[in-house]
Design an enzyme around this catalytic site. Structure first.
Site, PDB file in Angstrom:
ATOM      1  N   GLU A  88       0.789  -1.223   0.000  1.00 49.91           N
ATOM      2  CA  GLU A  88       0.000   0.000   0.000  1.00 49.91           C
ATOM      3  C   GLU A  88       0.820   1.272   0.000  1.00 49.91           C
ATOM      4  O   GLU A  88       0.279   2.360  -0.164  1.00 49.91           O
ATOM      5  CB  GLU A  88      -0.980   0.025   1.187  1.00 49.91           C
ATOM      6  CG  GLU A  88      -0.342   0.122   2.550  1.00 49.91           C
ATOM      7  CD  GLU A  88       0.069  -1.221   3.089  1.00 49.91           C
ATOM      8  OE1 GLU A  88      -0.533  -1.675   4.056  1.00 49.91           O
ATOM      9  OE2 GLU A  88       1.001  -1.825   2.550  1.00 49.91           O
ATOM     10  N   ASP A 161      -0.459  -4.246   4.827  1.00 50.17           N
ATOM     11  CA  ASP A 161      -0.157  -4.456   6.244  1.00 50.17           C
ATOM     12  C   ASP A 161      -0.952  -5.627   6.824  1.00 50.17           C
ATOM     13  O   ASP A 161      -2.090  -5.884   6.410  1.00 50.17           O
ATOM     14  CB  ASP A 161      -0.474  -3.189   7.044  1.00 50.17           C
ATOM     15  CG  ASP A 161       0.535  -2.082   6.779  1.00 50.17           C
ATOM     16  OD1 ASP A 161       1.622  -2.402   6.263  1.00 50.17           O
ATOM     17  OD2 ASP A 161       0.245  -0.924   7.088  1.00 50.17           O
ATOM     18  N   ASP A 163      -3.033  -6.331   9.126  1.00 44.71           N
ATOM     19  CA  ASP A 163      -4.134  -6.062  10.048  1.00 44.71           C
ATOM     20  C   ASP A 163      -5.432  -5.997   9.261  1.00 44.71           C
ATOM     21  O   ASP A 163      -5.470  -6.309   8.064  1.00 44.71           O
ATOM     22  CB  ASP A 163      -3.883  -4.758  10.817  1.00 44.71           C
ATOM     23  CG  ASP A 163      -3.693  -3.556   9.895  1.00 44.71           C
ATOM     24  OD1 ASP A 163      -3.918  -3.694   8.672  1.00 44.71           O
ATOM     25  OD2 ASP A 163      -3.310  -2.482  10.388  1.00 44.71           O
ATOM     26  N   GLU A 165      -7.273  -3.452   8.268  1.00 41.03           N
ATOM     27  CA  GLU A 165      -7.246  -2.486   7.175  1.00 41.03           C
ATOM     28  C   GLU A 165      -6.465  -3.038   5.987  1.00 41.03           C
ATOM     29  O   GLU A 165      -6.879  -2.900   4.838  1.00 41.03           O
ATOM     30  CB  GLU A 165      -6.620  -1.173   7.658  1.00 41.03           C
ATOM     31  CG  GLU A 165      -7.500  -0.357   8.576  1.00 41.03           C
ATOM     32  CD  GLU A 165      -8.788   0.073   7.917  1.00 41.03           C
ATOM     33  OE1 GLU A 165      -8.730   0.715   6.862  1.00 41.03           O
ATOM     34  OE2 GLU A 165      -9.857  -0.262   8.456  1.00 41.03           O
ATOM     35  N   TYR A 378       6.148  -4.052  12.748  1.00 36.84           N
ATOM     36  CA  TYR A 378       4.872  -3.388  12.502  1.00 36.84           C
ATOM     37  C   TYR A 378       4.430  -2.611  13.733  1.00 36.84           C
ATOM     38  O   TYR A 378       4.458  -3.121  14.846  1.00 36.84           O
ATOM     39  CB  TYR A 378       3.809  -4.414  12.118  1.00 36.84           C
ATOM     40  CG  TYR A 378       2.541  -3.809  11.597  1.00 36.84           C
ATOM     41  CD1 TYR A 378       2.566  -2.883  10.557  1.00 36.84           C
ATOM     42  CD2 TYR A 378       1.302  -4.139  12.149  1.00 36.84           C
ATOM     43  CE1 TYR A 378       1.411  -2.327  10.070  1.00 36.84           C
ATOM     44  CE2 TYR A 378       0.135  -3.592  11.671  1.00 36.84           C
ATOM     45  CZ  TYR A 378       0.193  -2.682  10.628  1.00 36.84           C
ATOM     46  OH  TYR A 378      -0.970  -2.119  10.149  1.00 36.84           O
ATOM     47  N   ARG A 380       1.485  -1.110  14.583  1.00 36.08           N
ATOM     48  CA  ARG A 380       0.108  -1.130  15.109  1.00 36.08           C
ATOM     49  C   ARG A 380      -0.146  -2.501  15.718  1.00 36.08           C
ATOM     50  O   ARG A 380      -0.508  -3.449  15.021  1.00 36.08           O
ATOM     51  CB  ARG A 380      -0.898  -0.824  14.001  1.00 36.08           C
ATOM     52  CG  ARG A 380      -0.730   0.568  13.407  1.00 36.08           C
ATOM     53  CD  ARG A 380      -1.822   0.917  12.412  1.00 36.08           C
ATOM     54  NE  ARG A 380      -1.596   2.232  11.839  1.00 36.08           N
ATOM     55  CZ  ARG A 380      -0.995   2.451  10.679  1.00 36.08           C
ATOM     56  NH1 ARG A 380      -0.554   1.430   9.965  1.00 36.08           N
ATOM     57  NH2 ARG A 380      -0.813   3.677  10.220  1.00 36.08           N
ATOM     58  N   HIS A 424       0.332  -9.595  15.983  1.00 32.65           N
ATOM     59  CA  HIS A 424       1.686  -9.218  15.600  1.00 32.65           C
ATOM     60  C   HIS A 424       2.581  -9.219  16.820  1.00 32.65           C
ATOM     61  O   HIS A 424       2.123  -9.278  17.952  1.00 32.65           O
ATOM     62  CB  HIS A 424       1.694  -7.829  14.965  1.00 32.65           C
ATOM     63  CG  HIS A 424       0.522  -7.549  14.097  1.00 32.65           C
ATOM     64  ND1 HIS A 424       0.308  -8.213  12.922  1.00 32.65           N
ATOM     65  CD2 HIS A 424      -0.522  -6.699  14.240  1.00 32.65           C
ATOM     66  CE1 HIS A 424      -0.815  -7.781  12.380  1.00 32.65           C
ATOM     67  NE2 HIS A 424      -1.345  -6.867  13.158  1.00 32.65           N
TER      68      HIS A 424
END
Length: 869
Positions: A88, A161, A163, A165, A378, A380, A424
């Site tokens: 992304e 990513d 997650d 999203e 990562y 988040r 994560h």
């Protein structure tokens, strides 16, 4: 009709041929001609005249049928052995491309490519909350390039990513490219290092439908709340307002804290401290704890004086001495919320700034001749888990750098809280090879790091914080010698506490914040060596008056902590929540503390009364847990939405009728209109409450006011003096306020009706203009900045970026501008050839003491017909 069909098919084939040739030329120049020839030699419909009549009708019919069937055959696509990897972020794409090398095409989607439509709800509630996704207008070109590349690639690897999203981005891209290439797989990596990327590419997995459904449910929830409640607020309060499922709870927390502070009544209390001396120096401080064997609670000066008199009247002796060893364990590695809190306390970074910098560190920053490297995992995450490889590397580093005494016998494993997704690892350096000093050396001389020197410095400071916390979490505890001395003084008893560090342990690397130290009473000084029965000499007594303090206002860091503790939001949403409630005017930051605005207080009150569940912390936390269950496959997303919407719809219909209508309210006052003599009333407008004449519309007199502590009103003056002179009549200009804000007007009004906008404090840069820069609005209401002389001399200077009255430190230009974009806020110079940029949040002031991707789905930008948060 068949002739038309044949022409359409031929046109489509020709268009496909052109696309494939462009992609092949861009990705594999050597194979471009081969691809083009292959496409041109694909099966084409035979020439058949369907109009021509033949005696052999049966034969003609067969030929026509064959022609029709052949025309619908899709063109043969020339595929190569390349794999198309889609991420992304362009920065992430650059780093990954370096690791993968030949045989891989890496492209960036630049965030989401599809979303719910902006100008309508986009959800079919009656048919299972079916969403209507559309390609984002600004992503059509990007998506077209991705589809073209997918058409000639052997396989498509989706690597956004890891997650929810990221899964949604991957899912929407898969929907768009499946017709061009059905060979689609998902790859996940927690860190962007060569080892992690190669391993992930070698072990692709299927798309996670449950994770996508969880994100989709959240998106639909937020859309329902925003698009359904916001129009009610438009009707009752002001057009353009928004309500959001999570942002509204955050506003409520800030507003209720302010109400607590306003309602707080200080209570008087006293303490008695003294300085004493034992047989051996130095003197030390003690505090009175008991009187006549009872715990002291002194509420007035007389009680304090009684304790002082008791201490002075009696001999003081050591009653007991307690010495013990105290251990303080190292903190766990960072999770998102703790990183934001520590970066705020230690570095004065806002959560938004922290997440922007950590995103850069994760995706890869230039490291001199080594190229882009992802420095952290990562960012988040709500898990404190650490991989075995990272643990081994940390233990080896500690043993070599600090010695075996700083290394625990076994790796320290931290428990992740029950509500964590644990998808994560914790936030940590990807490799201890790059310690902060090594990074600093690699960035020296502008060979890497950020876009400018200041950003590079901020990146390094944040990386150092993450590095130190990770190394410290695998070190031995700090050891303190703690001493407590109780002293008898007749009727009174006093106590001294002290401690000294015996072994620093992890504190050699990572010191806790001052706030933590105070909370844990780690600030005591060392005490002299005394023993039970020793006589103590009283040197000085200090009775002191105090007043209880109200709870402190939230800072951004403490609000994130509160949201986390109450289970509101998730790691990916904290920073966006805080940005949104400030951007929309519900909360403002003053001296690093959050205050609710008048608008925020009013809207919060309306929502609490009409939608108690929506703004309930418990309800919002339970909804987050339900979304987690959807991701785990233990709950159905449609049933979740249905269970939410039915009671919500009842509250919504009731609010449309019963919600307080601020627009229509008029509160009488004792003020009298000086223009017509009628009483003034308090009304609500776009800028909050104001005084208006009750004779409206015949009399349009209005005034601003402030409300005093006793409830009375103080009318603000209608004008303020300025240093400007009227260019028409030479009279002084005054500052007035209109419906669009403040402006300059001639003091001789109505004889002279000259007006002009307020200056931004910056002169127009056009030669010999003589004007100044001011804020203006386009016909569509968009703010821009131009010269005050436009109407008089047609000076054409304009800027979309706000001019700031400060010189450029690099080229000496008289002003710089503040540019606001999706990437954040930047300060830059407009002079050609000057590349100066800076971050306005880089050096935020310290908090004052109290008392003396597109946006996240939780906080999406408001569309024209509603909004969601």
């Amino acid at each position: 009709m068949r002739v038309a069909t044949k022409k359409a098919a031929a046109a489509k084939l020709d268009k496909t041929d052109k696309v494939e040739k462009v992609v092949a030329k861009a990705e594999k120049p050597a194979k471009a001609e081969k691809v083009a020839k292959t496409a041109r030699t694909a099966k084409v419909a035979p020439k058949v005249d369907p109009v021509k009549k033949s005696a052999k009708a049966k034969t003609a019919t067969k030929a026509a049928t064959k022609s029709k069937a052949t025309e619908t055959v899709p063109p043969v696509r020339a595929r190569n052995d390349n794999a198309l990897v889609i991420v992304e972020s362009p920065a992430k794409a650059k780093t990954i491309k370096k690791y993968l090398g030949r045989g891989y095409i890496v492209k960036a989607s630049v965030g989401h490519v599809k979303d719910l439509p902006r100008k309508k709800m986009g959800i079919d509630i009656k048919h299972g909350f079916r969403p209507e996704y559309v390609v984002i207008e600004t992503k059509k070109k990007v998506l077209s390039e991705i589809k073209a590349a997918a058409a000639v690639s052997g396989r498509v690897l989706l690597a956004p990513d890891p997650d929810r999203e990221g899964e949604a981005i991957a899912w929407h891209i898969a929907e768009e490219v499946r017709e061009d290439n059905p060979n689609i797989q998902r790859v996940l990596f927690n860190e962007i290092t060569k080892k992690a990327v190669i391993e992930a590419i070698g072990k692709p997995i299927a798309l996670d439908v449950k994770k996508f459904e969880s994100q989709q449910a959240r998106r639909i929830l937020d859309r329902l709340v925003g698009y359904e409640i916001s129009p009610v607020l438009w009707t009752k309060v002001r057009r353009g307002l928004s309500a959001g499922r999570v942002q509204s709870v955050a506003v409520r927390l800030v507003a209720e804290r302010e109400a607590e502070i306003t309602a707080f009544t200080p209570q008087e209390y006293w303490t008695v401290e003294a300085t004493v001396e034992g047989p051996t120096p130095p003197p030390f401080n003690v505090k009175a704890t008991k009187l006549d064997g009872k715990k002291l609670e002194m509420t007035h000066e007389g009680q304090a004086r009684e304790v002082v008199d008791a201490m002075r009247a009696a001999a003081m002796r050591v009653a007991s001495v307690e010495r013990k060893e105290r251990r303080k364990n190292p903190p766990p590695p960072f999770i998102t919320s703790k990183l934001q809190q520590d970066a705020s306390s230690k570095l004065r970074f806002s959560p938004k700034r922290t997440m922007g910098l950590s995103q850069r560190l994760y995706e890869g920053v230039e490291m001199g001749d080594e190229g882009p490297i992802g420095l952290i995992t990562y960012m988040r995450t709500d898990s404190t888990r650490i991989s075995d490889d990272a643990l081994g590397e940390a233990r080896a580093y500690i043993g070599e750098k600090y010695g075996p005494t700083f290394l625990p016998p076994e790796p320290i494993v931290y428990k992740t809280k029950k509500s964590a997704q644990d998808a994560h690892e914790a936030i940590r350096p990807t490799s201890l090879k790059y310690d902060p000093e090594t990074v600093r050396a690699l960035w020296a001389g502008g060979k890497g790091g950020g876009r400018d020197e200041r950003e590079s410095d901020d990146l390094l400071r944040l990386y150092t914080l993450i590095w130190n916390r990770f190394v410290a979490c695998q070190m031995v505890p700090a050891v303190f010698d703690q001493t407590t001395i109780d002293i008898s003084a007749g009727r009174a008893e006093v106590r001294a506490n002290g401690q000294v560090i015996k072994f620093p342990g992890f504190l050699s690397v990572y010191a806790e914040t001052v706030e933590d130290a105070v909370n844990e009473d780690e600030t005591g000084a060392s005490l002299p060596d005394v023993k039970e029965g020793d006589e103590i000499k009283l040197l000085e007594t200090r009775p002191e008056q105090h007043f209880t303090q109200p709870p402190p206002r939230f800072s951004e860091a403490t609000l994130v902590k509160e949201l986390e503790e109450k289970g509101i939001g998730r790691p990916s949403t904290y920073a966006a929540i805080l940005s949104t409630i400030q951007d929309r005017g519900y909360v403002e930051k003053k001296e690093a503390r959050l205050y609710p605005t008048e608008l925020g207080v009013m809207v919060n009150g309306l929502l609490v009364k009409s939608f108690p569940d929506i703004v309930s912390t418990d309800f919002t936390a339970q909804m987050e847990e339900q979304l987690d269950l959807v991701e785990e496959g233990e709950a159905n997303w449609v049933k979740l939405l249905d269970g939410f919407y039915k009671p919500f719809k009842i509250d919504l219909d009731r609010a449309k009728v019963e919600m307080r209508n601020l627009k229509a309210e008029e509160k009488p006052t004792d003020e009298v209109c000086e223009k017509c003599g009628k009483p003034m009333v308090i009304k609500w407008g776009r800028n909050g409450h104001f005084l208006a004449c009750s004779g409206y519309p015949e009399c349009r007199n209005t005034k601003e006011f402030t409300r005093n502590a006793d409830g009375s009103l103080t009318v603000m003056p209608a004008t303020r003096p300025s240093d400007q002179v009227c260019p028409t009549c030479g009279s002084p200009m005054v500052i007035k306020r209109g419906r669009f804000g403040e402006f300059l007007a001639c003091s001789k009004y109505p004889e002279c009706k000259t007006t002009s906008p307020l200056s931004l404090g910056v002169d127009c840069p056009k030669p010999d203009c003589g004007g100044y820069l001011t804020e203006k609005r386009s016909r569509r209401g968009k703010v821009f900045f131009g010269c005050s002389n436009y109407s008089r001399t047609k000076c054409d200077f304009v800027s979309w970026d706000r001019p700031l009255p400060q010189p450029c430190p690099k080229c000496g230009a008289k002003f710089v501008v503040q540019k606001v974009s999706k990437a954040g806020v930047r300060i830059r110079c407009l002079n050609e050839g000057c590349d100066y940029t800076a971050d306005p949040e880089a050096n935020e002031p310290a908090p004052a003491a109290e008392g003396s991707p597109p946006a996240s789905p939780d906080v999406a930008a408001p569309p024209p017909t509603g909004t969601e948060s």
